[in-house]
Design a protein around this motif. Structure first.
Motif, short mmCIF file in Angstrom:
data_model
loop_
_atom_site.label_atom_id
_atom_site.label_comp_id
_atom_site.label_asym_id
_atom_site.label_seq_id
_atom_site.Cartn_x
_atom_site.Cartn_y
_atom_site.Cartn_z
N GLN A 244 50.95 -41.16 20.23
CA GLN A 244 51.23 -39.76 19.91
C GLN A 244 51.64 -39.03 21.18
O GLN A 244 51.00 -39.16 22.23
CB GLN A 244 50.00 -39.10 19.29
N PHE A 246 54.27 -35.47 22.90
CA PHE A 246 55.13 -34.30 22.73
C PHE A 246 56.10 -34.26 23.91
O PHE A 246 55.68 -34.21 25.07
CB PHE A 246 54.32 -33.02 22.66
N TYR A 292 58.12 -34.32 18.66
CA TYR A 292 56.74 -34.74 18.42
C TYR A 292 56.76 -36.12 17.78
O TYR A 292 57.42 -36.34 16.75
CB TYR A 292 56.03 -33.76 17.48
N SER A 298 58.82 -39.49 14.01
CA SER A 298 59.32 -38.69 15.13
C SER A 298 60.10 -37.50 14.58
O SER A 298 61.03 -37.68 13.77
CB SER A 298 60.22 -39.54 16.03
#
Length: 446
Positions: A244, A246, A292, A298
């Protein structure tokens, strides 16, 4: 010194020299790579407003040889590339004389077969590499050699890349000519709409990895008698946990006129849009993208703002027409923005483009090698060419599916299906539906 001693010394010297040559040659040969890339491409462009449609099918073979470097303080090597294209089908009347996919014969029909060869010499000193030749394929914020059609675009000139300082990569050089993706000939450099040629595209830049998660970029480029451009970039990836993250990607271009720009032959067409000073380069463009990623998902959203005085400019090839009246296949250069979409470029004066893309990797669903994405772009506030009248808009939706065989006898065999739908509100591009089906396979000899 007697003859026996001299003979012994000479034997040692000869052995040392011969051994050094063997070592040098060993590195040159042992690090060499020879690959054959094969691409089968079907291209269908449906002009919804009654213009000429395009439907073509072709096969390309790309043989690449890349040597290693000889041993020593300065290592030398060579890269060579041979390209062969075969036009399989196009249907009568479905090969527009625009040279964007395959070359054209003197009567305007598609060339059935074409080929080209190029080579680049290279040298390495410590962590710095120099290349001089005509098979250069830069991928930089101020210049991207496109590989979006049957054959790749290549440039001729000189460039270097240096990694002498930890976490800092410096790049620079001068390019003089380019071979288009649908041509066997090279032309000089220009801007979209330019007919005169420049042989001096000078550039330099740096990528600084400030931390493992943050990179800053600065690049400078100048195409003599056309434009000067500065680029600033920031890329930051924030881990948020297992699988995960950003990502923030910020880009800023500032472009201005240079030399004869604006004079006949040196005019920039401003991508078919408005310009405060017609024919001249005068632009700033800001881009922000945020992605993200969570496991196989995605999601990217972004915005691009083009200034009011003129369009974003990028390096092109001169619009050269040969003795038979055919152009030289100069079309096809990418630029460093997500808005360089399948059909539109969303880079006209005043344009505000909001865009997004969702991508899914099917590996977690048990289908390794399969990915799919859908993207949407909407450009608004495009200034009318006259500078007065209502603002224009354009919209594009693109779908992409990629599958690469993950294992077995056909490991690495790839298939790509792309479909784009473009609709313009009074822009210079007609409404279009476009489909591309591509098969790729690369075989490595060594």
């Amino acid at each position: 010194m007697n003859n026996n001693v001299k003979a012994s010394i000479n034997a040692v010297i000869v052995s040392a020299v011969f051994g050094a040559v063997q070592v040098a040659n060993a590195a040159f040969i042992e690090d060499s790579k020879l690959t054959l890339g094969m691409r089968n491409f079907y291209y269908d462009n449906d002009n919804r407003e009654g213009g000429a449609d395009q439907r073509e099918w072709a096969q390309s073979f790309k043989l690449d040889y890349s040597s290693g470097f000889t041993e020593g303080f300065i290592g030398f090597g060579v890269d060579m590339q041979s390209l062969v294209g075969i036009h399989l089908d196009g249907g009568k009347g479905y090969h527009p004389d625009s040279n964007t996919f395959t070359p054209s014969d003197s009567d305007g029909s598609a060339t059935q077969e074409w080929s080209s060869f190029g080579a680049t010499a290279k040298a390495r000193i410590s962590q710095t590499e120099f290349r001089v030749g005509n098979t250069l394929t830069p991928s930089l914020p101020i210049l991207i050699a496109t590989d979006s059609r049957l054959q790749p675009q290549t440039f001729g000139g000189a460039m270097f890349t240096s990694k002498e300082i930890d976490n800092l990569m410096i790049t620079g050089g001068q390019l003089e000519r380019a071979k288009g993706r649908a041509s066997t000939n090279s032309t000089g450099l220009s801007v979209p709409g330019g007919t005169e040629e420049s042989n001096h595209f000078r550039f330099a830049g740096a990528d600084w990895k400030v931390t493992k998660d943050l990179m800053l970029q600065f690049y400078y480029a100048n195409l003599e008698d056309f434009y000067t451009q500065h680029f600033f970039g920031l890329i930051h990836i924030q881990p948020l946990g297992e699988r995960q993250s950003f990502k923030t990607d910020l880009r800023y271009f500032k472009s201005s006129s240079d030399g004869k720009n604006g004079e006949p032959g040196y005019r920039f067409n401003n991508n078919g849009g408005y310009a405060k000073n017609p024919g001249e380069v005068d632009n700033t463009t800001a881009i922000a993208m945020f992605t993200y990623t969570f496991q196989s998902h995605s999601l990217m959203v972004g915005h691009q703002r083009v200034s009011d005085d003129g369009s974003l400019v990028w390096l092109s090839q001169a619009n050269v027409v040969n003795g038979s009246g055919r152009n030289e296949g100069e079309g096809g250069i990418s630029f460093y923005s997500f808005t360089d979409a399948m059909i539109g470029n969303f880079a006209r004066a005043g344009e505000n483009t909001t865009f997004g893309q969702y991508t899914y990797d099917f590996a977690d669903a048990g289908i390794s090698g399969l990915k799919a994405s859908i993207s949407y772009l909407r450009g608004e506030d495009i200034k009318a060419v006259s500078g007065s009248g209502p603002d224009l808009h354009e919209v594009e939706t693109d779908l992409r599916i990629d599958y690469v065989v993950p294992e077995g006898p056909l490991k690495g065999f790839g298939t790509t299906l792309r479909h784009g739908v473009y609709r313009g509100g009074g822009t210079s591009i007609d409404d279009q539906d476009q489909t591309r089906l591509i098969f790729n396979y690369t075989y490595s000899f060594f």
